[in-house]
Design an enzyme around this catalytic site. Structure first.
Site, PDB file in Angstrom:
ATOM      1  N   CYS A 163      41.880  40.887  32.083  1.00  0.00           N
ATOM      2  CA  CYS A 163      41.410  41.348  33.392  1.00  0.00           C
ATOM      3  C   CYS A 163      40.072  40.732  33.793  1.00  0.00           C
ATOM      4  O   CYS A 163      39.607  40.949  34.914  1.00  0.00           O
ATOM      5  CB  CYS A 163      41.313  42.863  33.400  1.00  0.00           C
ATOM      6  SG  CYS A 163      42.852  43.659  32.912  1.00  0.00           S
ATOM      7  N   HIS A 303      34.229  47.672  37.145  1.00  0.00           N
ATOM      8  CA  HIS A 303      35.594  47.386  36.717  1.00  0.00           C
ATOM      9  C   HIS A 303      36.461  48.601  37.042  1.00  0.00           C
ATOM     10  O   HIS A 303      37.545  48.447  37.605  1.00  0.00           O
ATOM     11  CB  HIS A 303      35.627  47.049  35.230  1.00  0.00           C
ATOM     12  CG  HIS A 303      36.945  46.548  34.762  1.00  0.00           C
ATOM     13  ND1 HIS A 303      37.553  45.445  35.314  1.00  0.00           N
ATOM     14  CD2 HIS A 303      37.795  47.007  33.806  1.00  0.00           C
ATOM     15  CE1 HIS A 303      38.723  45.234  34.729  1.00  0.00           C
ATOM     16  NE2 HIS A 303      38.892  46.168  33.806  1.00  0.00           N
ATOM     17  N   GLU A 314      32.334  51.988  30.544  1.00  0.00           N
ATOM     18  CA  GLU A 314      31.573  51.223  31.539  1.00  0.00           C
ATOM     19  C   GLU A 314      30.336  51.995  31.985  1.00  0.00           C
ATOM     20  O   GLU A 314      29.267  51.409  32.185  1.00  0.00           O
ATOM     21  CB  GLU A 314      32.447  50.892  32.744  1.00  0.00           C
ATOM     22  CG  GLU A 314      31.730  49.998  33.747  1.00  0.00           C
ATOM     23  CD  GLU A 314      32.641  49.430  34.818  1.00  0.00           C
ATOM     24  OE1 GLU A 314      32.212  48.486  35.515  1.00  0.00           O
ATOM     25  OE2 GLU A 314      33.776  49.924  34.974  1.00  0.00           O
ATOM     26  N   LYS A 335      39.073  49.251  43.026  1.00  0.00           N
ATOM     27  CA  LYS A 335      40.431  49.399  42.474  1.00  0.00           C
ATOM     28  C   LYS A 335      41.052  50.728  42.888  1.00  0.00           C
ATOM     29  O   LYS A 335      42.269  50.898  42.814  1.00  0.00           O
ATOM     30  CB  LYS A 335      40.412  49.291  40.947  1.00  0.00           C
ATOM     31  CG  LYS A 335      40.153  47.889  40.409  1.00  0.00           C
ATOM     32  CD  LYS A 335      40.256  47.863  38.897  1.00  0.00           C
ATOM     33  CE  LYS A 335      39.944  46.490  38.337  1.00  0.00           C
ATOM     34  NZ  LYS A 335      38.512  46.120  38.479  1.00  0.00           N
ATOM     35  N   HIS A 340      44.916  47.755  40.361  1.00  0.00           N
ATOM     36  CA  HIS A 340      44.373  46.784  39.408  1.00  0.00           C
ATOM     37  C   HIS A 340      45.204  45.504  39.480  1.00  0.00           C
ATOM     38  O   HIS A 340      46.330  45.451  38.991  1.00  0.00           O
ATOM     39  CB  HIS A 340      44.400  47.369  38.004  1.00  0.00           C
ATOM     40  CG  HIS A 340      43.588  46.587  37.015  1.00  0.00           C
ATOM     41  ND1 HIS A 340      43.143  45.303  37.249  1.00  0.00           N
ATOM     42  CD2 HIS A 340      43.126  46.928  35.774  1.00  0.00           C
ATOM     43  CE1 HIS A 340      42.463  44.885  36.215  1.00  0.00           C
ATOM     44  NE2 HIS A 340      42.436  45.850  35.298  1.00  0.00           N
ATOM     45  N   PHE A 399      41.309  43.655  28.545  1.00  0.00           N
ATOM     46  CA  PHE A 399      41.929  43.896  27.247  1.00  0.00           C
ATOM     47  C   PHE A 399      41.502  42.791  26.273  1.00  0.00           C
ATOM     48  O   PHE A 399      41.374  41.625  26.646  1.00  0.00           O
ATOM     49  CB  PHE A 399      43.449  43.883  27.369  1.00  0.00           C
ATOM     50  CG  PHE A 399      44.051  45.185  27.832  1.00  0.00           C
ATOM     51  CD1 PHE A 399      43.263  46.261  28.187  1.00  0.00           C
ATOM     52  CD2 PHE A 399      45.429  45.333  27.906  1.00  0.00           C
ATOM     53  CE1 PHE A 399      43.813  47.455  28.607  1.00  0.00           C
ATOM     54  CE2 PHE A 399      46.000  46.528  28.335  1.00  0.00           C
ATOM     55  CZ  PHE A 399      45.195  47.589  28.677  1.00  0.00           C
TER      56      PHE A 399
END
Length: 412
Positions: A163, A303, A314, A335, A340, A399
């Site tokens: 991502c 994110h 985060e 998002k 996403h 990831f």
């Protein structure tokens, strides 16, 4: 003194709109791009919602015959690149084609084409598999097809860092421009993973929201009741140039791409490090690259996937990077509206940072209802906010522990 690297053009196709202005208007209004899946029959699955691109006509950007030979993620890439080139006014010529780079990333590539070919091979045999399958499924297809479409002959490749792919690709372009390897770049990412295989796989990891009946309330980044991400699709591309070159040709400079940071958690194949140490280090690296102080940061596009572990980690990363000042920096997750878009989201969120700086408006985190004690920062809940800012950060954490942060500064 290093020449500044500036943004001179932007283009996007995503669940909020088919160009930058449509998408920005939707983001500021807090519209959601989430709805029932229409790209395939999702009835056998446990997830029936996604953030799809609506009304996209690839024939507006390429020959119909060529469109049929390109995966949907490649179509998105070409469309976004064409918009960005038109916006920038950068002309591709025989003289400059070798000095322009194309770094259009993808985390996964042509998953739809691969899935369809696998089914064809199983049901009808190998002779029925398309001879165009390989260029349709390869992750660098978006970059390669874009270079072919516009005759660009400089460095051309895709960065694959889950991502973080889009943000990393833009960061790599920044470094290549700073070292003089290229004079301009088309940098961004494209992704299309809304397939039965893609949705099933992410759901099996435990990452997906299953709020099929009340999808108007999901995803919920940073909310106490968040239950996972909603898959999106689309692409975003920026034209980057050195300031002197952009000014020499009379380009409209939109912002400065000031810094880039990238780290690895080296912790887990899917989960972020619980303390957010890698994210914090990437933030500090981006600020150092931009020669910026902590107090210059006026907005962070997080994110913010709406997965329980990601949002918590985060938040801790922001606190580790900024200390008490983290509570005074507006943060939002777009998002919550776009879903996403995997590798492509970081590129779109960089565009949103440029627009926030230029327009003096910060996009909201929609669906925010119940505060989480573990996520206690200013997430710009539900309504856009007017604010004059000079520096924004865009976080992309993927990831495998990939962390990428872009620093974008108001141009003056």
């Amino acid at each position: 003194m290093l020449d500044r690297i500036v943004v001179t053009g932007m283009g996007t196709v995503n669940p909020l709109g088919l160009n930058v202005e449509e998408s920005w208007a939707s983001a500021i209004e807090g519209r959601s791009g989430v709805g029932p899946i229409t790209l395939f029959d999702s009835s056998p699955l446990q997830v029936h919602i996604a953030a799809e691109v609506k009304g996209f006509q690839p024939e507006q950007y390429m020959d119909a015959k060529e469109a049929r030979r390109r995966d949907r993620f490649e179509q998105f890439a070409i469309a976004s690149a064409k918009q960005a080139l038109t916006d920038s006014g950068l002309e591709i010529t025989e003289a400059n084609a070798g000095r322009i780079g194309v770094i259009i990333s993808s985390a996964i590539g042509g998953l739809h084409s691969l899935q369809e070919a696998t089914l064809t091979n199983y049901k009808e045999g190998p002779r029925k598999v398309s001879p165009f399958l390989i260029p349709m499924l390869m992750a660098n297809g978006g970059a390669g097809m874009t270079a072919i479409e516009f005759g660009i002959k400089g460095p051309c490749f895709s960065v694959a860092s889950a991502c973080a792919s889009g943000a990393d690709g833009i960061g790599v372009a920044l470094m290549m421009l700073r070292t003089g390897m290229i004079d301009a770049a088309l940098a961004g990412a494209s992704e299309m993973t809304i397939t039965s295989t893609g949705v099933a796989a992410f759901d099996r990891v435990g990452a997906m929201s299953r709020r099929n009946s009340d999808y108007s309330l999901t995803p919920q980044p940073f909310d106490k009741n968040r239950d996972g991400l909603v898959m999106g699709e689309g692409a975003a591309v920026l034209v980057l140039e050195r300031e002197t070159d952009a000014k020499a040709r009379g380009a409209n400079i939109l912002a400065e791409l000031a810094g880039y940071g990238a780290t690895a958690d080296a912790f887990h194949v899917t989960a972020p490090h619980e303390k957010g140490e890698g994210g914090a280090a990437a933030i500090r690296m981006a600020l150092s690259s931009a020669k910026a102080n902590d107090d210059e940061v006026g907005y962070i596009n997080a994110h913010g996937t709406a997965t329980p572990l990601n949002d918590q980690a985060e938040t801790r990363a922001l606190k580790a990077a900024f200390g008490e000042r983290a509570y005074r920096i507006p943060v939002s997750s777009t998002k919550s509206m776009t879903g996403h878009m995997m590798g492509a989201t970081g590129a779109l969120e960089a565009i949103f940072c440029v627009k926030a700086i230029r327009e003096g408006v910060l996009p909201p985190t929609i669906h925010y209802e119940t505060p989480d004690p573990e996520c206690d920062l200013d997430y710009i809940p539900n309504q856009a906010r007017e604010a004059k800012i000079s520096l924004a950060l865009s976080n992309a954490f993927g990831f495998g522990g990939h962390n990428a942060v872009l620093a974008i500064r108001k141009y003056s």
